[in-house]
Motif scaffolding. Structure first.
Motif, PDB file in Angstrom:
ATOM      1  N   LEU A   5      38.769  36.069  38.925  1.00 58.43           N
ATOM      2  CA  LEU A   5      39.150  37.394  38.446  1.00 58.43           C
ATOM      3  C   LEU A   5      38.996  38.427  39.552  1.00 58.43           C
ATOM      4  O   LEU A   5      39.874  39.270  39.770  1.00 58.43           O
ATOM      5  N   PHE A   6      37.882  38.376  40.273  1.00 60.60           N
ATOM      6  CA  PHE A   6      37.677  39.295  41.390  1.00 60.60           C
ATOM      7  C   PHE A   6      38.726  39.079  42.481  1.00 60.60           C
ATOM      8  O   PHE A   6      39.200  40.039  43.092  1.00 60.60           O
ATOM      9  N   ALA A   7      39.086  37.834  42.720  1.00 55.08           N
ATOM     10  CA  ALA A   7      40.107  37.551  43.730  1.00 55.08           C
ATOM     11  C   ALA A   7      41.452  38.132  43.315  1.00 55.08           C
ATOM     12  O   ALA A   7      42.183  38.693  44.145  1.00 55.08           O
ATOM     13  N   ALA A   8      41.776  38.019  42.043  1.00 52.51           N
ATOM     14  CA  ALA A   8      43.034  38.579  41.561  1.00 52.51           C
ATOM     15  C   ALA A   8      43.027  40.101  41.662  1.00 52.51           C
ATOM     16  O   ALA A   8      44.024  40.716  42.062  1.00 52.51           O
ATOM     17  N   GLY A  37      38.259  29.097  47.591  1.00 53.59           N
ATOM     18  CA  GLY A  37      36.900  29.576  47.805  1.00 53.59           C
ATOM     19  C   GLY A  37      36.027  29.399  46.575  1.00 53.59           C
ATOM     20  O   GLY A  37      34.834  29.088  46.673  1.00 53.59           O
ATOM     21  N   HIS A  38      36.621  29.566  45.408  1.00 50.77           N
ATOM     22  CA  HIS A  38      35.866  29.378  44.159  1.00 50.77           C
ATOM     23  C   HIS A  38      35.388  27.942  44.019  1.00 50.77           C
ATOM     24  O   HIS A  38      34.233  27.689  43.678  1.00 50.77           O
ATOM     25  N   TYR A  39      36.274  26.999  44.295  1.00 49.66           N
ATOM     26  CA  TYR A  39      35.907  25.594  44.152  1.00 49.66           C
ATOM     27  C   TYR A  39      35.084  25.077  45.328  1.00 49.66           C
ATOM     28  O   TYR A  39      34.439  24.051  45.218  1.00 49.66           O
ATOM     29  N   ALA A  40      35.085  25.777  46.440  1.00 55.31           N
ATOM     30  CA  ALA A  40      34.348  25.319  47.622  1.00 55.31           C
ATOM     31  C   ALA A  40      32.956  25.929  47.707  1.00 55.31           C
ATOM     32  O   ALA A  40      32.340  25.894  48.749  1.00 55.31           O
ATOM     33  N   HIS A  43      32.780  31.107  46.296  1.00 54.36           N
ATOM     34  CA  HIS A  43      33.029  32.212  47.220  1.00 54.36           C
ATOM     35  C   HIS A  43      34.487  32.641  47.100  1.00 54.36           C
ATOM     36  O   HIS A  43      35.216  32.709  48.085  1.00 54.36           O
ATOM     37  N   GLY A  44      34.894  32.947  45.877  1.00 52.52           N
ATOM     38  CA  GLY A  44      36.289  33.284  45.604  1.00 52.52           C
ATOM     39  C   GLY A  44      36.747  34.544  46.303  1.00 52.52           C
ATOM     40  O   GLY A  44      37.863  34.616  46.816  1.00 52.52           O
ATOM     41  N   VAL A  45      35.900  35.577  46.326  1.00 53.31           N
ATOM     42  CA  VAL A  45      36.287  36.840  46.946  1.00 53.31           C
ATOM     43  C   VAL A  45      36.429  36.667  48.452  1.00 53.31           C
ATOM     44  O   VAL A  45      37.381  37.166  49.064  1.00 53.31           O
ATOM     45  N   LEU A  46      35.505  35.955  49.054  1.00 51.58           N
ATOM     46  CA  LEU A  46      35.588  35.694  50.491  1.00 51.58           C
ATOM     47  C   LEU A  46      36.831  34.865  50.810  1.00 51.58           C
ATOM     48  O   LEU A  46      37.536  35.133  51.780  1.00 51.58           O
TER      49      LEU A  46
END
Length: 82
Positions: A5-8, A37-40, A43-46
């Protein structure tokens, strides 16, 4: 889920703040980078930020290649010797 959500949100905000030429490639890169990044490691935002930067870089490189005129092929050196 919150990171995606933050990435979007980041991608939408980046698109709104950037010009059309700068935003090209950013949205797609941000979405792919955010999910990766979320799955790794959550770190979705990064990942979205890195994906946006890479997407912009890739779009600029493609635009530069399209703007360059076709390079003429060099003459064949063997024909000059005959």
């Amino acid at each position: 889920m919150r990171s995606v959500l933050f990435a979007a949100i980041f991608a939408i905000a980046s698109f709104a703040a950037a010009s059309a030429a700068d935003a090209k490639g950013c949205i797609k890169g941000a979405i792919v980078g955010g999910v990766a990044g979320h799955y790794a490691g959550h770190h979705g935002v990064l990942g979205a930020a890195a994906g946006c930067l890479y997407g912009r870089h890739h779009a600029k490189m493609q635009m530069r290649q399209q703007q360059q005129p076709a390079q003429p092929t060099p003459p064949n050196r063997q024909q000059d010797r005959l």
